[in-house]
Design a protein around this motif. Structure first.
Motif, PDB file in Angstrom:
ATOM      1  N   ILE A   7       0.859  -1.201   0.000  1.00 22.25           N
ATOM      2  CA  ILE A   7       0.000   0.000   0.000  1.00 22.25           C
ATOM      3  C   ILE A   7       0.888   1.241   0.000  1.00 22.25           C
ATOM      4  N   LEU A   8       0.637   2.143  -0.933  1.00 18.91           N
ATOM      5  CA  LEU A   8       1.416   3.386  -0.991  1.00 18.91           C
ATOM      6  C   LEU A   8       0.653   4.467  -0.230  1.00 18.91           C
ATOM      7  N   ALA A   9       1.179   4.826   0.921  1.00 21.93           N
ATOM      8  CA  ALA A   9       0.428   5.765   1.769  1.00 21.93           C
ATOM      9  C   ALA A   9       1.331   6.821   2.401  1.00 21.93           C
ATOM     10  N   THR A  14      -1.572  16.825  -0.805  1.00 24.14           N
ATOM     11  CA  THR A  14      -1.596  18.295  -0.896  1.00 24.14           C
ATOM     12  C   THR A  14      -2.947  18.820  -1.361  1.00 24.14           C
ATOM     13  N   ARG A  15      -3.556  18.106  -2.314  1.00 26.97           N
ATOM     14  CA  ARG A  15      -4.821  18.595  -2.880  1.00 26.97           C
ATOM     15  C   ARG A  15      -5.973  18.543  -1.876  1.00 26.97           C
ATOM     16  N   MET A  16      -5.819  17.779  -0.803  1.00 21.15           N
ATOM     17  CA  MET A  16      -6.865  17.716   0.231  1.00 21.15           C
ATOM     18  C   MET A  16      -6.942  19.028   1.018  1.00 21.15           C
ATOM     19  N   GLN A  75       9.063  12.386  -0.091  1.00 20.02           N
ATOM     20  CA  GLN A  75       8.011  11.957  -1.016  1.00 20.02           C
ATOM     21  C   GLN A  75       8.385  12.319  -2.456  1.00 20.02           C
ATOM     22  N   LEU A  76       9.093  11.369  -3.088  1.00 17.72           N
ATOM     23  CA  LEU A  76       9.581  11.625  -4.450  1.00 17.72           C
ATOM     24  C   LEU A  76       8.780  10.887  -5.510  1.00 17.72           C
ATOM     25  N   GLY A  77       7.537  10.574  -5.211  1.00 16.25           N
ATOM     26  CA  GLY A  77       6.676   9.972  -6.220  1.00 16.25           C
ATOM     27  C   GLY A  77       6.337   8.519  -5.943  1.00 16.25           C
ATOM     28  N   HIS A  80       9.125   5.884  -6.461  1.00 19.27           N
ATOM     29  CA  HIS A  80      10.067   5.970  -5.339  1.00 19.27           C
ATOM     30  C   HIS A  80       9.459   5.350  -4.083  1.00 19.27           C
ATOM     31  N   ALA A  81       8.140   5.550  -3.914  1.00 14.72           N
ATOM     32  CA  ALA A  81       7.440   4.970  -2.755  1.00 14.72           C
ATOM     33  C   ALA A  81       7.507   3.449  -2.815  1.00 14.72           C
ATOM     34  N   ALA A  82       7.197   2.894  -3.983  1.00 18.11           N
ATOM     35  CA  ALA A  82       7.218   1.423  -4.124  1.00 18.11           C
ATOM     36  C   ALA A  82       8.625   0.888  -3.882  1.00 18.11           C
ATOM     37  N   PRO A 100      -2.902   2.108  -4.130  1.00 13.34           N
ATOM     38  CA  PRO A 100      -2.674   3.405  -3.498  1.00 13.34           C
ATOM     39  C   PRO A 100      -3.495   3.453  -2.205  1.00 13.34           C
ATOM     40  N   GLY A 101      -3.017   4.196  -1.234  1.00  9.33           N
ATOM     41  CA  GLY A 101      -3.743   4.281   0.041  1.00  9.33           C
ATOM     42  C   GLY A 101      -4.944   5.203  -0.009  1.00  9.33           C
ATOM     43  N   ASP A 102      -5.254   5.742  -1.179  1.00 11.07           N
ATOM     44  CA  ASP A 102      -6.378   6.685  -1.291  1.00 11.07           C
ATOM     45  C   ASP A 102      -7.531   6.118  -2.095  1.00 11.07           C
ATOM     46  N   MET A 103      -7.673   4.785  -2.053  1.00 10.16           N
ATOM     47  CA  MET A 103      -8.718   4.133  -2.861  1.00 10.16           C
ATOM     48  C   MET A 103      -9.504   3.171  -1.964  1.00 10.16           C
ATOM     49  N   TYR A 138      -6.397  11.481 -14.050  1.00 12.04           N
ATOM     50  CA  TYR A 138      -5.882  10.109 -14.037  1.00 12.04           C
ATOM     51  C   TYR A 138      -4.847   9.894 -15.134  1.00 12.04           C
ATOM     52  N   GLY A 139      -3.960   8.919 -14.938  1.00 10.68           N
ATOM     53  CA  GLY A 139      -3.010   8.514 -15.972  1.00 10.68           C
ATOM     54  C   GLY A 139      -3.749   7.753 -17.069  1.00 10.68           C
ATOM     55  N   ARG A 140      -3.432   8.084 -18.353  1.00 14.37           N
ATOM     56  CA  ARG A 140      -4.136   7.433 -19.474  1.00 14.37           C
ATOM     57  C   ARG A 140      -3.401   6.167 -19.923  1.00 14.37           C
ATOM     58  N   VAL A 168      -8.335   4.654 -18.023  1.00 10.54           N
ATOM     59  CA  VAL A 168      -7.341   5.253 -17.118  1.00 10.54           C
ATOM     60  C   VAL A 168      -6.789   4.242 -16.121  1.00 10.54           C
ATOM     61  N   ASN A 169      -5.669   4.640 -15.529  1.00 11.05           N
ATOM     62  CA  ASN A 169      -4.979   3.808 -14.550  1.00 11.05           C
ATOM     63  C   ASN A 169      -5.604   3.995 -13.172  1.00 11.05           C
ATOM     64  N   SER A 170      -5.946   2.884 -12.519  1.00 11.45           N
ATOM     65  CA  SER A 170      -6.513   2.977 -11.166  1.00 11.45           C
ATOM     66  C   SER A 170      -5.417   3.050 -10.120  1.00 11.45           C
ATOM     67  N   SER A 171      -4.177   2.762 -10.553  1.00 10.68           N
ATOM     68  CA  SER A 171      -3.045   2.706  -9.623  1.00 10.68           C
ATOM     69  C   SER A 171      -3.027   1.399  -8.827  1.00 10.68           C
ATOM     70  N   LEU A 198       5.590   5.494 -10.666  1.00  6.95           N
ATOM     71  CA  LEU A 198       5.392   4.036 -10.699  1.00  6.95           C
ATOM     72  C   LEU A 198       4.827   3.588 -12.048  1.00  6.95           C
ATOM     73  N   THR A 199       4.043   4.449 -12.656  1.00 11.02           N
ATOM     74  CA  THR A 199       3.427   4.127 -13.945  1.00 11.02           C
ATOM     75  C   THR A 199       4.472   3.798 -15.018  1.00 11.02           C
ATOM     76  N   ASP A 200       5.702   4.270 -14.822  1.00  7.77           N
ATOM     77  CA  ASP A 200       6.745   4.010 -15.826  1.00  7.77           C
ATOM     78  C   ASP A 200       7.163   2.544 -15.904  1.00  7.77           C
TER      79      ASP A 200
HETATM   80  C1  UD1 Z   1      -1.757   8.064  -9.453  1.00 13.70           C
HETATM   81  C2  UD1 Z   1      -1.175   7.536 -10.768  1.00 13.70           C
HETATM   82  C3  UD1 Z   1      -2.187   7.768 -11.884  1.00 13.70           C
HETATM   83  C4  UD1 Z   1      -3.508   7.112 -11.530  1.00 13.70           C
HETATM   84  C5  UD1 Z   1      -4.027   7.613 -10.176  1.00 13.70           C
HETATM   85  C6  UD1 Z   1      -5.221   6.782  -9.742  1.00 13.70           C
HETATM   86  C7  UD1 Z   1       1.273   7.811 -10.709  1.00 13.70           C
HETATM   87  C8  UD1 Z   1       2.422   8.628 -11.144  1.00 13.70           C
HETATM   88  N1  UD1 Z   1       0.059   8.229 -11.079  1.00 13.70           N
HETATM   89  O1  UD1 Z   1      -1.887   9.487  -9.584  1.00 13.70           O
HETATM   90  O2  UD1 Z   1      -1.694   7.197 -13.095  1.00 13.70           O
HETATM   91  O3  UD1 Z   1      -4.460   7.366 -12.545  1.00 13.70           O
HETATM   92  O4  UD1 Z   1      -3.013   7.451  -9.171  1.00 13.70           O
HETATM   93  O5  UD1 Z   1      -5.780   7.241  -8.571  1.00 13.70           O
HETATM   94  O6  UD1 Z   1       1.469   6.813 -10.049  1.00 13.70           O
HETATM   95  N2  UD1 Z   1       2.422   8.281  -2.552  1.00 13.70           N
HETATM   96  C9  UD1 Z   1       3.502   7.936  -1.773  1.00 13.70           C
HETATM   97  N3  UD1 Z   1       4.681   8.581  -1.934  1.00 13.70           N
HETATM   98  C10 UD1 Z   1       4.844   9.567  -2.869  1.00 13.70           C
HETATM   99  C11 UD1 Z   1       3.741   9.931  -3.660  1.00 13.70           C
HETATM  100  C12 UD1 Z   1       2.550   9.267  -3.486  1.00 13.70           C
HETATM  101  O7  UD1 Z   1       3.397   7.035  -0.926  1.00 13.70           O
HETATM  102  O8  UD1 Z   1       5.966  10.089  -2.961  1.00 13.70           O
HETATM  103  C13 UD1 Z   1       1.132   7.589  -2.345  1.00 13.70           C
HETATM  104  C14 UD1 Z   1       0.049   8.541  -1.896  1.00 13.70           C
HETATM  105  O9  UD1 Z   1      -0.011   8.604  -0.486  1.00 13.70           O
HETATM  106  C15 UD1 Z   1      -1.204   7.960  -2.508  1.00 13.70           C
HETATM  107  C16 UD1 Z   1      -0.700   7.149  -3.699  1.00 13.70           C
HETATM  108  O10 UD1 Z   1       0.701   7.036  -3.561  1.00 13.70           O
HETATM  109  O11 UD1 Z   1      -1.885   7.114  -1.609  1.00 13.70           O
HETATM  110  C17 UD1 Z   1      -1.044   7.807  -5.029  1.00 13.70           C
HETATM  111  O12 UD1 Z   1      -0.489   9.102  -5.040  1.00 13.70           O
HETATM  112  P1  UD1 Z   1      -1.275  10.343  -5.663  1.00 13.70           P
HETATM  113  O13 UD1 Z   1      -0.421  11.537  -5.509  1.00 13.70           O
HETATM  114  O14 UD1 Z   1      -2.638  10.381  -5.150  1.00 13.70           O
HETATM  115  O15 UD1 Z   1      -1.272   9.924  -7.219  1.00 13.70           O
HETATM  116  P2  UD1 Z   1      -2.214  10.472  -8.365  1.00 13.70           P
HETATM  117  O16 UD1 Z   1      -1.745  11.809  -8.765  1.00 13.70           O
HETATM  118  O17 UD1 Z   1      -3.619  10.339  -7.949  1.00 13.70           O
END
Ligand code: UD1
Ligand code: CA
Length: 461
Positions: A7-9, A14-16, A75-77, A80-82, A100-103, A138-140, A168-171, A198-200
């Protein structure tokens, strides 16, 4: 084959624009990451790894020892999180289910389907996708002329054509664990955003490995919560599902759009819930109870046939057939016995009451043990706090407490006691007594005329 969940959390969210880390934000009273972990537990994994970073203590407090933690310090993306999980997961044989931890809305039967599809198709990487009419944010999913997925492009990096793609990508991904880490090491920083995406891994893996998609039909269940507006959409969706389930089980809910029932609340058949009511946390409402309107119940038990109207009940119990409210406040383990009456502007904190006890108006009962058939007169209170410490009041059975009585704790009132109205009681009262603790009244005869002269009577000119 070993199965791991990741789980990426660690993100800020920021957008919240809220103080707390996004993945801890509540959906119908429960932190979103908790939904994910509970569904993962039901699906069954060898290990659940959670990446934490921003305000990690908050998430670790919520999840406790249900998961293994790996820390992403900066938090470098998402890529990087994975990769931050490498100390726990790299070199392990098996598959990894990344979320992702936001789903919070994906339930375990869907997780199960995704995992089975991954196995059946013999994929190295399965990307969970959904189709959206308004795919903004969302990522396409980009495919070649044969329909094979070649990469995922984030909204901000899309060409105009790519922006029009509705898949789109659900992540959410299922991926061979070793191949995942090989790919993660190859991800380069996205120049525009300076993050590792991570999408890369899709573009990296698709040349050498089998990459496929699993399309989820209802895009709401894979919706990412990025801002407070999406919180409201997720809550509406979940509220509808939960309320419908209760109604089909014989719970009458009036004006259900205004009623919020938490995911873990248990409600028995024959209960009535009235408008503008919220019942959340680990609450239970037993058969024949009536709750609401305008009532908040949190982590509490409402026993059979109790009535709670226009009131707040937190971490408390309302006994069978007891009537609470309007405008009562039960909190901090107020354990109200059966057939009680807790009326308007009555607050009960950390106290128990026996059977048939009544506090019908304007009382405070704190840190007390109260027996059966006790009557609290209007305005009577326990004085439990001396400015430094809280003290206990113990009241026996069949006690009649007159109006405006102060019971200064620590205090013991035995059975069959009558306390005269207006008393400030500071000493224990033995069984069978009448206690009077107030100044005696003096009537000065013929005195009125000395105080009020005729001209003071406010006659109008
Ligand atoms: C991500 C995907 C996007 C997808 C979308 C679905 C990428 C680059 N993009 O975008 O393709 O359509 O989710 O909801 O992956 N997080 C970390 N560390 C970081 C950054 C993020 O743990 O450095 C975690 C966040 O806490 C979050 C999750 O990763 O739970 C997703 O991050 P978020 O910034 O919400 O990605 P999106 O812009 O929504
Ligand atoms: Ca997101």
């Amino acid at each position: 084959m070993k199965k791991y969940a990741l789980i990426l959390a660690a993100g800020k969210g920021t957008r919240m624009r809220t103080e707390q880390p996004k993945c801890a934000f509540p959906i119908l009273g429960k932190p979103m990451v908790e939904y994910i972990v509970e569904n993962l537990e039901r699906t069954g994994f060898d290990e659940i790894v959670t990446i934490v970073g921003h305000k990690k203590e908050v998430l670790m407090d919520i999840l406790g020892d249900k998961v293994t933690y790996a820390v992403q310090t900066e938090q470098l993306g998402t890529g990087h999180a994975a990769l931050s999980a490498s100390s726990v997961l790299e070199d392990k044989e098996g598959i990894t289910f990344i979320l992702p931890g936001d789903m919070p809305l994906m339930e375990y039967p869907v997780m199960d389907k995704i995992l089975r599809a991954h196995g059946e198709m013999g994929n190295d990487l399965t990307i969970v996708t959904m189709k959206m009419d308004y795919p903004k944010g969302y990522g396409r999913i980009v495919r070649d002329e044969y329909g094979t997925v070649t990469k995922i492009v984030e909204e901000n990096d899309c060409t105009e054509y790519q922006k029009s793609i509705k898949e789109v990508n659900s992540s959410v991904y299922v991926v061979d664990n070793k191949k995942l880490f090989e790919a993660l090491h190859k991800i380069k920083r996205n120049e525009r955003k300076g993050e590792f995406y991570l999408t890369d891994i899709v573009e990296i893996m698709h040349q050498t490995s089998k990459v496929n998609t699993f399309i989820v039909r209802n895009p709401l269940i894979t919706m990412g919560i990025n801002d407070l507006y999406s919180v409201s959409i997720a809550e509406k969706h979940l509220r509808d599902i939960i309320n419908k389930t209760h109604m089909l089980n014989g719970v009458a809910i009036l004006n259900p759009e205004s009623v919020t029932i938490g995911h873990d609340v248990i409600i028995e058949e024959g209960v009535w819930i009235y408008p503008n009511t919220s019942i959340v946390g680990k609450s239970v409402v037993k058969h024949g109870a009536h709750v609401g309107p305008n009532t908040d119940v949190h982590n509490s038990v409402i026993e059979a046939e109790a009535v709670v109207r226009h009131s707040v009940v937190l971490d408390s119990v309302v006994g069978e057939r007891s009537v609470v409210g309007p405008f009562a406040h039960l909190r901090g383990h107020a354990n109200i016995g059966p057939d009680n009456r807790i009326g308007n502007f009555v607050e009960v904190k950390n106290s128990t009451t026996g059977e048939g006890t009544k506090a019908a108006h304007l009382s405070y009962i704190g840190d007390s043990e109260v027996g059966d058939r006790v009557n609290f007169g209007c305005g009577s209170i326990t004085v439990n706090y001396d400015g430094v410490k809280k003290h206990k009041t113990i009241i026996g059975d069949d006690v009649f407490i007159g109006c405006n009585v102060n019971m200064v704790a620590p205090l013991k009132v035995a059975n069959n006691v009558f306390i005269a109205a207006g008393s400030t009681v500071t000493k224990d009262i033995p069984e069978g007594s009448l206690a009077i603790a107030r100044n005696q009244q003096i009537n000065k005869s013929d005195y009125y005329k000395h105080l009020i002269k005729p001209k003071d009577k406010g006659t109008q000119e």
